[in-house]
Scaffold this motif. Structure first.
Motif, mmCIF file in Angstrom:
data_model
loop_
_atom_site.group_PDB
_atom_site.id
_atom_site.type_symbol
_atom_site.label_atom_id
_atom_site.label_comp_id
_atom_site.label_asym_id
_atom_site.label_seq_id
_atom_site.Cartn_x
_atom_site.Cartn_y
_atom_site.Cartn_z
ATOM 1 N N GLU A 403 0.833 -1.050 -0.014
ATOM 2 C CA GLU A 403 0.006 0.088 -0.114
ATOM 3 C C GLU A 403 0.772 1.483 -0.034
ATOM 4 O O GLU A 403 0.638 2.155 -0.920
ATOM 5 C CB GLU A 403 -0.896 -0.042 1.144
ATOM 6 C CG GLU A 403 -2.058 -0.810 1.155
ATOM 7 C CD GLU A 403 -2.964 -1.122 2.378
ATOM 8 O OE1 GLU A 403 -2.595 -0.492 3.224
ATOM 9 O OE2 GLU A 403 -4.000 -1.618 2.138
ATOM 10 N N ALA A 404 2.005 1.115 0.755
ATOM 11 C CA ALA A 404 2.889 2.400 0.784
ATOM 12 C C ALA A 404 3.566 2.691 -0.437
ATOM 13 O O ALA A 404 3.611 3.840 -1.021
ATOM 14 C CB ALA A 404 3.811 2.208 1.924
ATOM 15 N N MET A 405 4.051 1.513 -1.003
ATOM 16 C CA MET A 405 4.691 1.376 -2.471
ATOM 17 C C MET A 405 3.633 2.038 -3.534
ATOM 18 O O MET A 405 3.929 2.820 -4.480
ATOM 19 C CB MET A 405 5.355 0.497 -2.910
ATOM 20 C CG MET A 405 6.567 0.145 -1.944
ATOM 21 S SD MET A 405 7.554 -1.365 -2.373
ATOM 22 C CE MET A 405 6.477 -2.685 -2.108
ATOM 23 N N ARG A 406 2.253 1.455 -3.439
ATOM 24 C CA ARG A 406 1.475 1.801 -4.541
ATOM 25 C C ARG A 406 1.044 3.375 -4.389
ATOM 26 O O ARG A 406 0.679 4.064 -5.377
ATOM 27 C CB ARG A 406 0.309 0.984 -4.201
ATOM 28 C CG ARG A 406 0.387 -0.289 -4.911
ATOM 29 C CD ARG A 406 -1.025 -1.279 -4.642
ATOM 30 N NE ARG A 406 -0.788 -2.443 -5.390
ATOM 31 C CZ ARG A 406 -1.881 -3.332 -5.266
ATOM 32 N NH1 ARG A 406 -3.147 -3.179 -4.411
ATOM 33 N NH2 ARG A 406 -1.748 -4.674 -5.777
ATOM 34 N N GLY A 407 0.943 3.813 -3.314
ATOM 35 C CA GLY A 407 0.395 5.086 -2.788
ATOM 36 C C GLY A 407 1.200 6.185 -3.271
ATOM 37 O O GLY A 407 1.030 7.305 -3.664
ATOM 38 N N ALA A 408 2.679 5.716 -3.342
ATOM 39 C CA ALA A 408 3.972 6.626 -3.786
ATOM 40 C C ALA A 408 4.231 6.519 -5.268
ATOM 41 O O ALA A 408 5.101 7.340 -5.629
ATOM 42 C CB ALA A 408 4.912 6.646 -2.878
ATOM 43 N N GLY A 409 3.492 5.641 -5.863
ATOM 44 C CA GLY A 409 3.844 5.356 -7.330
ATOM 45 C C GLY A 409 5.293 4.907 -7.377
ATOM 46 O O GLY A 409 5.955 5.290 -8.508
ATOM 47 N N VAL A 410 5.671 3.917 -6.704
ATOM 48 C CA VAL A 410 7.192 3.400 -6.913
ATOM 49 C C VAL A 410 7.295 2.486 -8.040
ATOM 50 O O VAL A 410 6.680 1.588 -8.087
ATOM 51 C CB VAL A 410 7.642 2.803 -5.510
ATOM 52 C CG1 VAL A 410 9.039 2.407 -5.675
ATOM 53 C CG2 VAL A 410 7.524 3.541 -4.360
ATOM 54 N N PRO A 411 8.089 2.912 -8.987
ATOM 55 C CA PRO A 411 8.287 1.945 -10.033
ATOM 56 C C PRO A 411 9.213 0.807 -9.630
ATOM 57 O O PRO A 411 10.233 0.974 -8.748
ATOM 58 C CB PRO A 411 8.897 2.919 -11.063
ATOM 59 C CG PRO A 411 9.719 3.779 -10.496
ATOM 60 C CD PRO A 411 8.844 4.038 -9.066
ATOM 61 N N GLY A 412 8.957 -0.401 -10.129
ATOM 62 C CA GLY A 412 10.055 -1.532 -9.916
ATOM 63 C C GLY A 412 9.888 -1.754 -8.361
ATOM 64 O O GLY A 412 10.874 -2.064 -7.704
ATOM 65 N N ALA A 413 8.707 -1.826 -7.808
ATOM 66 C CA ALA A 413 8.400 -2.057 -6.409
ATOM 67 C C ALA A 413 9.218 -3.422 -5.746
ATOM 68 O O ALA A 413 9.023 -4.314 -6.497
ATOM 69 C CB ALA A 413 6.987 -1.744 -5.802
ATOM 70 N N ALA A 414 9.863 -3.146 -4.802
ATOM 71 C CA ALA A 414 10.594 -4.611 -4.325
ATOM 72 C C ALA A 414 10.337 -4.524 -3.114
ATOM 73 O O ALA A 414 10.287 -3.520 -2.179
ATOM 74 C CB ALA A 414 11.933 -4.661 -4.729
ATOM 75 N N ILE A 415 10.235 -5.708 -2.405
ATOM 76 C CA ILE A 415 10.202 -6.073 -0.910
ATOM 77 C C ILE A 415 10.906 -7.237 -0.661
ATOM 78 O O ILE A 415 11.142 -8.303 -1.219
ATOM 79 C CB ILE A 415 8.924 -6.526 -0.498
ATOM 80 C CG1 ILE A 415 7.620 -5.384 -0.874
ATOM 81 C CG2 ILE A 415 8.923 -6.767 1.081
ATOM 82 C CD1 ILE A 415 6.410 -5.776 -0.321
#
Length: 497
Positions: A403-415
């Motif tokens: 949710e945090a990465m989607r909200g910030a529009g992070v490209p290539g999101a990784a966990i």
């Protein structure tokens, strides 16, 4: 080696062949037969040598056979005999047997011969029929299940696929495609996830099992399809040789799942709101009376201080404040105990497996689209905890990260999920780090407070509950106070041993 081969006679090599064979000269006489031919026709070598080949067929076929021999002698070539017609061989005892016959021209010391190969037609046709039936069954099974088959040849960087795979991908050929074109059709948001799965499968230390779900954008019509793929990596000399697998179009299933997930999410939000509302109501009800009494006693104390000094009245008012404050604290303690009542059922389990299951569960809830980086300590001892509660903690942390990465529009999101042994305290240590915007210092301080949230639709209970679950299982849950980017959470669990 050459000298050893000289010792091998033609007859020894001839007899080593499993098929029945006759060596015939151009006059139509049998020169030699191998053991398989003698057994098939019931002759000895002496009995068959010199016979006309017409003697090895029923009388009704002999009259015109010499014409076929002469035609073959004028134009010898390797070919089957009969061109689909049934051929009959005559055994020495007069029994007839259906055969398939092949002809091959040979020459020895400028003497031409014909090598005649015979197969019992019934056996050959039985094998062909069994193969045809098997292929038909496979075709019907594929059609009924909607399956496509693919074979990735890593050495030549090419994917062999069937008509169904080509249909889903929108390929130009029903036979092959380049690996680059194969990957190019995969949805950009799903390529990292699929790549992570295939890299794990290609690890020679693993089992080579490959299983992934991702979206494909058809190259011809641009329509998006969800596919579920299962396969196995084959290794050669410790290196990946090929990937064999099947794929199924699960678009309709995914649409239904997303619809149900949306409904379930709405119900979950409503339920959480109701739980929060009821919890707050219960707390308010239990604290209302003692707080009202504290207020009343405080007014008495203020009046006593502002008017004529009456030590006894002031003492009674202050004692009442203390008693009612204690009552409020006791009520709150009893309420919390009630909400957390019940025995904790623990069991030994593999924490690495639970992490992977939590990843699958998180994605099934609609929180996919990120690149999971797993750093799992191999051969780590089992932990002793409640598996469902630990999984709940992991899912909560993963959902918050997504949710945090989607909200910030992070490209290539990784966990990144790391599982290791914390040797300082001899406990299992799990780290979940995302690539989102992170938290400011004030939010980080309050993040575990009940009803505190940084999300517009949250109720602020997820991390509070997660910390309580971690502590109930003998561990701790905390956040790194300062990070350059992203949020990093840690929690520990006791080992079973």
């Amino acid at each position: 080696m050459a000298n050893q081969l000289k010792d091998l006679s033609f007859q020894a090599l001839f007899d080593a062949v499993a098929d029945a064979m006759l060596l015939v000269d151009y006059s139509g006489h049998v020169v030699q037969a191998n053991s398989a031919a003698l057994q098939l026709l019931g002759y000895t070598q002496e009995g068959i040598s010199g016979l006309k080949v017409e003697a090895l067929m029923p009388q009704r076929y002999r009259d015109h056979h010499h014409q076929h021999r002469e035609a073959y002698s004028s134009e010898p070539q390797k070919r089957p005999m009969g061109k689909g017609r049934e051929l009959i061989a005559l055994k020495r005892n007069g029994e007839e047997v259906a055969v398939d016959i092949g002809l091959s021209p040979l020459s020895s010391e400028n003497q031409p011969y014909v090598l005649v190969t015979m197969h019992i037609a019934a056996q050959h046709r039985q094998v062909e029929e069994a193969l045809r039936i098997s292929e038909e069954r496979l075709r019907l099974a594929k059609q009924a299940a909607g399956l496509g088959i693919f074979d990735f040849d890593s050495k030549h960087n090419v994917v062999h696929w069937d008509e169904k795979m080509c249909e889903i991908w929108g390929g130009k050929s029903n036979e092959t495609t380049s690996y680059e074109d194969f990957v190019a059709a995969i949805h950009p948001e799903d390529r990292l996830v699929r790549q992570a799965v295939i890299e794990r499968a290609m690890d020679p230390a693993g089992k080579g099992e490959y299983k992934a779900e991702y979206r494909v954008i058809n190259a011809k019509d641009g329509v998006e399809h969800w596919v579920s793929t299962v396969g196995r990596i084959h290794f050669k000399d410790g290196h990946t040789n090929r990937l064999l697998g099947i794929a199924k179009d699960v678009t309709d299933q995914k649409i239904l799942e997303q619809k149900l997930h949306g409904q379930r999410s709405e119900m979950d939000v409503l339920l959480n709101q109701q739980v929060a509302s009821q919890t707050i109501s219960a707390i308010a009800h239990e604290l209302n009376q003692p707080l009202a009494a504290v207020s009343a006693y405080s007014e008495v104390a203020l009046n006593a201080l502002s008017g004529t000094s009456n030590p006894e009245s002031l003492k009674r008012a202050l004692e009442g404040c203390v008693a009612q404050a204690q009552r409020a604290g006791q009520s709150l303690h009893e309420l919390i105990s009630f909400l957390h009542k019940g025995e904790l059922a623990t069991e030994p389990f593999d924490l690495n497996d639970t992490v992977q299951n939590a990843l699958i569960l998180t994605q099934s809830y609609g929180y996919g689209g990120f690149y999971p980086i797993l750093q799992l300590e191999q051969n780590m001892p089992n932990v002793l905890a409640n598996k469902v509660q630990v999984q709940k903690v992991l899912v909560n942390l993963l959902r918050n990260a997504v949710e945090a990465m989607r909200g910030a529009g992070v490209p290539g999101a990784a966990i990144t999920i790391r599982v290791q042994t914390n040797r300082d305290i001899n406990m299992a240590h799990v780290t979940v780090a995302d690539s989102g915007p992170g938290l400011n210092s004030e939010a980080a301080k309050r993040i575990f407070e009940p009803f505190f949230t940084t999300k517009p639709t949250g109720i602020g209970m997820g991390l509070s509950i997660s910390r309580a679950l971690a502590e109930a299982n003998g561990g701790q849950l905390w956040i790194e106070p300062t990070t350059e980017s992203g949020a990093i959470f840690h929690f520990t669990l006791p080992f079973a041993q």
